[in-house]
Design an enzyme around this catalytic site. Structure first.
Site, PDB file in Angstrom:
ATOM      1  N   SER A   2       7.196   7.863  19.535  1.00 50.45           N
ATOM      2  CA  SER A   2       7.073   6.519  18.958  1.00 50.45           C
ATOM      3  C   SER A   2       5.782   6.376  18.164  1.00 50.45           C
ATOM      4  CB  SER A   2       7.125   5.465  20.075  1.00 50.45           C
ATOM      5  OG  SER A   2       6.133   5.721  21.054  1.00 50.45           O
ATOM      6  N   THR A  35      18.258  22.071  20.443  1.00 51.81           N
ATOM      7  CA  THR A  35      17.874  20.836  21.104  1.00 51.81           C
ATOM      8  C   THR A  35      17.305  19.883  20.062  1.00 51.81           C
ATOM      9  OG1 THR A  35      16.648  19.901  22.988  1.00 51.81           O
ATOM     10  CG2 THR A  35      15.508  21.565  21.650  1.00 51.81           C
ATOM     11  N   GLN A  51       9.448  22.926  24.220  1.00 51.07           N
ATOM     12  CA  GLN A  51      10.539  22.246  23.530  1.00 51.07           C
ATOM     13  C   GLN A  51      10.046  21.627  22.229  1.00 51.07           C
ATOM     14  OE1 GLN A  51      13.127  18.489  24.671  1.00 51.07           O
ATOM     15  NE2 GLN A  51      13.885  20.287  25.766  1.00 51.07           N
ATOM     16  N   TYR A  73       0.814  -1.216   0.000  1.00 53.95           N
ATOM     17  CA  TYR A  73       0.000   0.000   0.000  1.00 53.95           C
ATOM     18  C   TYR A  73       0.852   1.273   0.000  1.00 53.95           C
ATOM     19  CZ  TYR A  73      -3.389  -3.523   1.339  1.00 53.95           C
ATOM     20  OH  TYR A  73      -4.164  -4.648   1.371  1.00 53.95           O
ATOM     21  N   GLU A 116       4.107   8.825  16.564  1.00 59.32           N
ATOM     22  CA  GLU A 116       4.159   9.595  15.327  1.00 59.32           C
ATOM     23  C   GLU A 116       5.023   8.932  14.259  1.00 59.32           C
ATOM     24  OE1 GLU A 116       3.473  13.984  17.392  1.00 59.32           O
ATOM     25  OE2 GLU A 116       5.458  13.429  16.615  1.00 59.32           O
ATOM     26  N   ARG A 117       6.016   8.179  14.675  1.00 58.48           N
ATOM     27  CA  ARG A 117       6.855   7.487  13.698  1.00 58.48           C
ATOM     28  C   ARG A 117       6.033   6.507  12.861  1.00 58.48           C
ATOM     29  NH1 ARG A 117      12.609   7.692  15.222  1.00 58.48           N
ATOM     30  NH2 ARG A 117      12.790   8.763  17.237  1.00 58.48           N
ATOM     31  N   GLU A 152     -13.465  -2.830  -1.456  1.00 58.34           N
ATOM     32  CA  GLU A 152     -13.291  -3.496  -0.164  1.00 58.34           C
ATOM     33  C   GLU A 152     -11.946  -3.147   0.459  1.00 58.34           C
ATOM     34  OE1 GLU A 152     -16.110  -7.432  -0.805  1.00 58.34           O
ATOM     35  OE2 GLU A 152     -14.010  -7.542  -1.383  1.00 58.34           O
ATOM     36  N   SER A 191     -10.172 -17.955  -6.275  1.00 61.94           N
ATOM     37  CA  SER A 191      -9.340 -19.128  -6.572  1.00 61.94           C
ATOM     38  C   SER A 191     -10.187 -20.379  -6.734  1.00 61.94           C
ATOM     39  CB  SER A 191      -8.312 -19.338  -5.448  1.00 61.94           C
ATOM     40  OG  SER A 191      -8.975 -19.618  -4.217  1.00 61.94           O
ATOM     41  N   LYS A 235     -16.632 -15.488 -10.322  1.00 60.59           N
ATOM     42  CA  LYS A 235     -16.635 -14.351  -9.409  1.00 60.59           C
ATOM     43  C   LYS A 235     -15.926 -13.120  -9.988  1.00 60.59           C
ATOM     44  CE  LYS A 235     -17.381 -14.641  -5.274  1.00 60.59           C
ATOM     45  NZ  LYS A 235     -18.509 -14.067  -4.519  1.00 60.59           N
ATOM     46  N   ARG A 236     -16.588 -11.956  -9.832  1.00 59.82           N
ATOM     47  CA  ARG A 236     -15.990 -10.649 -10.131  1.00 59.82           C
ATOM     48  C   ARG A 236     -16.299  -9.764  -8.926  1.00 59.82           C
ATOM     49  NH1 ARG A 236     -17.272  -9.050 -16.387  1.00 59.82           N
ATOM     50  NH2 ARG A 236     -15.965  -7.286 -15.746  1.00 59.82           N
ATOM     51  N   ASN A 237     -15.359  -9.707  -8.005  1.00 55.85           N
ATOM     52  CA  ASN A 237     -15.602  -9.100  -6.707  1.00 55.85           C
ATOM     53  C   ASN A 237     -15.160  -7.628  -6.665  1.00 55.85           C
ATOM     54  OD1 ASN A 237     -16.418 -11.665  -5.826  1.00 55.85           O
ATOM     55  ND2 ASN A 237     -14.327 -12.213  -5.255  1.00 55.85           N
ATOM     56  N   THR A 296     -33.074   4.530   1.042  1.00 54.16           N
ATOM     57  CA  THR A 296     -32.839   4.899   2.433  1.00 54.16           C
ATOM     58  C   THR A 296     -33.102   3.661   3.272  1.00 54.16           C
ATOM     59  OG1 THR A 296     -35.124   5.681   2.719  1.00 54.16           O
ATOM     60  CG2 THR A 296     -33.485   7.308   2.050  1.00 54.16           C
ATOM     61  N   HIS A 297     -32.224   3.415   4.229  1.00 56.74           N
ATOM     62  CA  HIS A 297     -32.271   2.181   5.032  1.00 56.74           C
ATOM     63  C   HIS A 297     -32.133   0.936   4.160  1.00 56.74           C
ATOM     64  CE1 HIS A 297     -33.646   4.559   8.516  1.00 56.74           C
ATOM     65  NE2 HIS A 297     -34.445   5.167   7.653  1.00 56.74           N
ATOM     66  N   HIS A 303      20.226   7.305  21.108  1.00 59.67           N
ATOM     67  CA  HIS A 303      19.580   8.592  20.870  1.00 59.67           C
ATOM     68  C   HIS A 303      19.807   8.938  19.410  1.00 59.67           C
ATOM     69  CE1 HIS A 303      18.575  12.825  21.110  1.00 59.67           C
ATOM     70  NE2 HIS A 303      18.239  12.719  22.388  1.00 59.67           N
TER      71      HIS A 303
END
Length: 433
Positions: free
Chosen positions: A311, A98, A216, A5, A313-314, A279, A267, A272-274, A145-146, A72
């Protein structure tokens, strides 16, 4: 992000070599900024630039090896950079800074670049949606609707509403870009105690990032806003994907994802044509949305900083922007190859025996003098009979003594039902692509 991805464009933004290249540029600009205000000898700043290491895989490997000792990453980076430049000039690297000065400035730089890619992708997706909406402006289908037949609409109107939402997402991305296109070089607790504000401005001008007051670290509400924009994009992509998945169901079969030569849908079952793209988009949206919660939790840090956000955000910043970008690209590709089936749409609209015109009939009876509840009951009993017996709704109404047949032609006029859809397209055409 796993290769499946990822995209080359976002990989280039978030790779480790790109990160260290940004760090290096921040350090070199800071040294030059210090030279501009007379703190660092100009010759030393020039040597730092000339002798600076190349941010390549070899540079990355040296930093990782050094980090195994320092435990570090910024300190390891500074050590390797200073060694490459050599003393005495190298000693001016990281002067007055820093770790977060370097890391946060470079991170905002990366988020800004990621936002630019997502804005471009949203524009490309928007263009595809606008084209598809106009192509099927008059392709009549049943609105639901619904999950139940409601009233007629057109496929073009449906797509136009998607486009309007993507345009709003694009605005959110632009706003988020502005929020993260910032930087700080104000030292350990943001007081400029060891670095002049002029140096911060010098670096900000060079990078096109706006200096902002900070502790900081740069306040994490900005990062959360960036993650919200990614999440909003993901949610919109899933909105479209879920609709297309429903419309591709065998019992509905009003649209179908493209199916290229040699492709296999299953398979085990050759027929099938999904809806695999839709998805996939639905699944990936769950990840991007969940990352937003972690980003909101990163806002509350201890005092002037801690590293509980680091950690997180990485993972979430690269992954969310990478996935939002991928999803928009994947959805654009899906729409470009989408097979639309107008005849099937018309057949499905007709399959509910004309019940989609129940509201116009109701309103015509009210206009004829009946109370709303009286009119509702008349229409409802005929509608239920049509469902139960599989009889044409209009035939039953024509046989009902409580119904004035003279109003039925107008009530069952499909053109009347769709006569005001032009307002949606007026809004669509007003978009500045």
């Amino acid at each position: 992000m796993i290769p499946r991805y990822s995209t080359p464009e976002m990989d280039a933004v978030w790779s480790d070599t790109s990160k260290f290249a940004r760090w290096l540029e921040v350090e070199l600009l800071a040294t030059e900024g210090h030279a501009a205000v007379g703190v660092v000898p100009q010759k030393a700043a020039t040597i730092c630039r000339e002798n600076a290491p190349v941010a390549d895989d070899a540079f990355l490997q040296k930093i990782l090896e050094r980090e195994a000792i320092t435990d570090h990453d910024v300190a390891a980076f500074v050590d390797v950079t200073q060694d490459a430049i050599n003393d005495p000039a190298g000693s001016w690297i990281h002067y007055g800074l820093t770790s977060s000065d370097v890391g946060d400035t470079a991170l905002c730089w990366a988020m800004r670049d990621a936002a630019d890619l997502m804005i471009d992708a949203s524009t490309e997706l928007l263009e595809a949606m606008i084209s598809l909406a106009h192509e099927h402006r008059d392709t009549v289908m049943i609105g639901r609707t619904h999950g139940i037949h409601a009233e007629p609409t057109t496929f073009g109107a449906k797509v136009a509403l998607w486009a309007l939402q993507i345009d709003r997402d694009r605005k959110r991305l632009r706003t988020a870009r502005a929020a993260v296109a910032v930087m700080k070089l104000s030292g350990a607790v943001g007081t400029y105690s060891n670095i002049p504000p002029e140096v911060e401005q010098f670096v900000g001008d060079a990078l096109g990032l706006a200096p902002v007051p900070a502790t900081q670290v740069i306040a994490r509400d900005r990062h959360a806003e960036f993650l919200y924009a990614c999440s909003s994009v993901a949610a919109t992509c899933e909105l479209v994907a879920v609709e297309l998945r429903h419309l591709q169901r065998t019992e509905v079969r009003e649209v179908q994802e493209g199916f290229k030569p040699g492709q296999k849908g299953s398979s085990a079952m050759p027929h099938k044509r999904n809806p695999i793209s839709a998805e996939t988009i639905s699944g990936l949206a769950r990840i991007v949305r969940s990352n937003l919660l972690a980003g909101l939790q990163d806002i509350a840090l201890w005092h002037e900083r801690d590293i509980s956000h680091s950690s997180v955000e990485r993972v979430i910043l690269p992954d969310s922007s990478q996935l939002a970008f991928y999803m928009m690209r994947r959805l654009r590709q899906l729409l470009a190859g989408l097979i639309v089936m107008p005849e099937r749409m018309q057949a499905n609209l007709d399959a509910s025996y004309g019940l989609v015109f129940s509201q116009p009939v109701l309103l015509s009876l009210v206009q004829g003098g009946k109370t709303r509840d009286e009119a509702y009951r008349i229409v409802q009993r005929n509608a239920m009979q049509a469902w139960d017996e599989g009889t044409a709704f209009r035939t039953l109404l024509e046989a009902d003594a409580d119904v004035d047949n003279a109003v039925l032609d107008d009530a069952f006029d499909l053109r009347r039902s769709l006569s005001n859809l032009g307002r949606v397209f007026d809004q669509l055409d007003a978009i500045d692509v």
